[in-house]
Design a protein around this motif. Structure first.
Motif, PDB file in Angstrom:
ATOM      1  N   ARG A 191       1.015  -0.917  -0.149  1.00  0.00           N
ATOM      2  CA  ARG A 191      -0.299   0.025   0.022  1.00  0.00           C
ATOM      3  C   ARG A 191       0.714   1.149  -0.045  1.00  0.00           C
ATOM      4  O   ARG A 191       1.655   1.114   1.072  1.00  0.00           O
ATOM      5  N   ASP A 192       0.483   2.026  -1.241  1.00  0.00           N
ATOM      6  CA  ASP A 192       1.265   3.307  -1.195  1.00  0.00           C
ATOM      7  C   ASP A 192       1.383   4.645   0.593  1.00  0.00           C
ATOM      8  O   ASP A 192      -0.258   4.800   0.352  1.00  0.00           O
ATOM      9  N   LYS A 193       2.637   4.575   0.538  1.00  0.00           N
ATOM     10  CA  LYS A 193       1.730   5.498   1.855  1.00  0.00           C
ATOM     11  C   LYS A 193       1.716   6.794   1.129  1.00  0.00           C
ATOM     12  O   LYS A 193       0.841   7.234   3.217  1.00  0.00           O
ATOM     13  N   LYS A 194       2.018   7.658   0.435  1.00  0.00           N
ATOM     14  CA  LYS A 194       1.170   8.823   0.582  1.00  0.00           C
ATOM     15  C   LYS A 194      -0.519   8.253  -0.409  1.00  0.00           C
ATOM     16  O   LYS A 194      -1.267   9.149   0.306  1.00  0.00           O
ATOM     17  N   THR A 195      -0.509   7.901  -1.654  1.00  0.00           N
ATOM     18  CA  THR A 195      -2.008   7.419  -1.989  1.00  0.00           C
ATOM     19  C   THR A 195      -2.726   6.702  -1.349  1.00  0.00           C
ATOM     20  O   THR A 195      -3.908   6.633  -1.459  1.00  0.00           O
ATOM     21  N   GLN A 243      -2.683   3.864  -2.514  1.00  0.00           N
ATOM     22  CA  GLN A 243      -3.267   2.539  -3.327  1.00  0.00           C
ATOM     23  C   GLN A 243      -2.554   1.793  -3.338  1.00  0.00           C
ATOM     24  O   GLN A 243      -1.672   1.254  -2.480  1.00  0.00           O
ATOM     25  N   TYR A 300      -1.396  -2.553  -3.969  1.00  0.00           N
ATOM     26  CA  TYR A 300      -1.120  -3.504  -5.250  1.00  0.00           C
ATOM     27  C   TYR A 300      -1.075  -4.860  -5.017  1.00  0.00           C
ATOM     28  O   TYR A 300      -0.872  -5.208  -3.660  1.00  0.00           O
ATOM     29  N   ARG A 316       8.350   3.561   0.763  1.00  0.00           N
ATOM     30  CA  ARG A 316       7.164   3.982  -0.768  1.00  0.00           C
ATOM     31  C   ARG A 316       6.220   3.582   0.053  1.00  0.00           C
ATOM     32  O   ARG A 316       4.356   3.906   0.298  1.00  0.00           O
ATOM     33  N   PHE A 317       5.855   1.870   0.427  1.00  0.00           N
ATOM     34  CA  PHE A 317       5.335   1.239   0.746  1.00  0.00           C
ATOM     35  C   PHE A 317       4.882   0.732   2.527  1.00  0.00           C
ATOM     36  O   PHE A 317       6.001   0.446   3.145  1.00  0.00           O
TER      37      PHE A 317
END
Length: 219
Positions: A154-158, A160, A162, A194-195
């Motif tokens: 999971r993208d920390k910012k968005t 989203q 995956y 990032r994730f």
């Protein structure tokens, strides 16, 4: 028909006394001699004799017949084993491109505040029936991550999410590599920066770590 059978029996008795080179020559005479001289009965006896000399057990192994097995024992490997060329490992960027986005609406995000068994936590927090395999806990400590477990990023910012085979490729958790003692620092820092990494739980008693998140699939 009886005459043919008798001919075969007589030929087999004779051919059993011949050396392998002579047997191969007999196969060139006619169809009948070829069938008898190349038969499994004749060549199995040759293999058994050779194995007795070498003090080993006779077995067919991967050979298609006993004649082939004899050749393997006397000449070495008859057919060289084809070793497939190792595929070029994908780069970090290539694996990123291959990640499959998963709709965030398929999951509910839950905040773990205290150490709680996963089944109890899901049912008390969501009022949903706990389904094994639907819960993904945050990877925060050393553990074994078996090949049968799915992994989400999971993208920390968005935020989203995956999924897909590229997740394991990116993390290096693929077949042939150790799946034990996996720690967050075992991964490329570019990934953990990032994730968030979420690992599928396939138990009812896993104790959740306080101050972490849990993703539960609802659709």
């Amino acid at each position: 028909m009886a005459g043919v059978l008798n001919d075969e029996v007589v030929l087999e008795l004779i051919f059993r006394e011949l050396d392998p080179r002579s047997l191969c020559q007999m196969e060139q005479v006619c169809h009948l001699w070829r069938d008898v001289a190349g038969s499994n009965r004749v060549w199995k006896e040759k293999v058994e004799r050779l194995c007795r000399i070498r003090n080993m057990k006779p077995y067919l192994g991967r050979a298609e017949d006993w004649k082939t097995r004899y050749k393997q024992l006397t000449l070495g490997r008859l057919y060289p084993r084809v070793v497939p060329r190792a595929a070029r490992p994908k780069t970090y960027e290539e694996n990123l491109e291959a990640l499959q986005p998963e709709p965030s609406s398929n999951f509910v995000e839950l905040q773990v505040k205290k150490r709680t068994p996963i089944k109890e936590f899901i049912q008390s927090t969501t009022n949903r029936k706990y389904i094994i395999g639907n819960a993904y806990y945050m990877h925060t400590k050393s553990e074994t991550i078996g090949l049968m477990k799915n992994i989400l990023l999971r993208d920390k910012k968005t935020k989203q999410i995956y999924t897909g085979p590229a997740v394991r490729e990116l993390l290096g958790l693929v077949r042939g590599r150790a799946d034990w003692n996996i720690q967050p620092r075992s991964f490329d820092p570019r990934i953990t920066d990032r994730f968030n990494i979420f690992v599928q739980s396939k138990s009812v008693g896993r104790m959740l770590v306080p101050r972490t998140q849990l993703l539960y699939k609802v659709s």
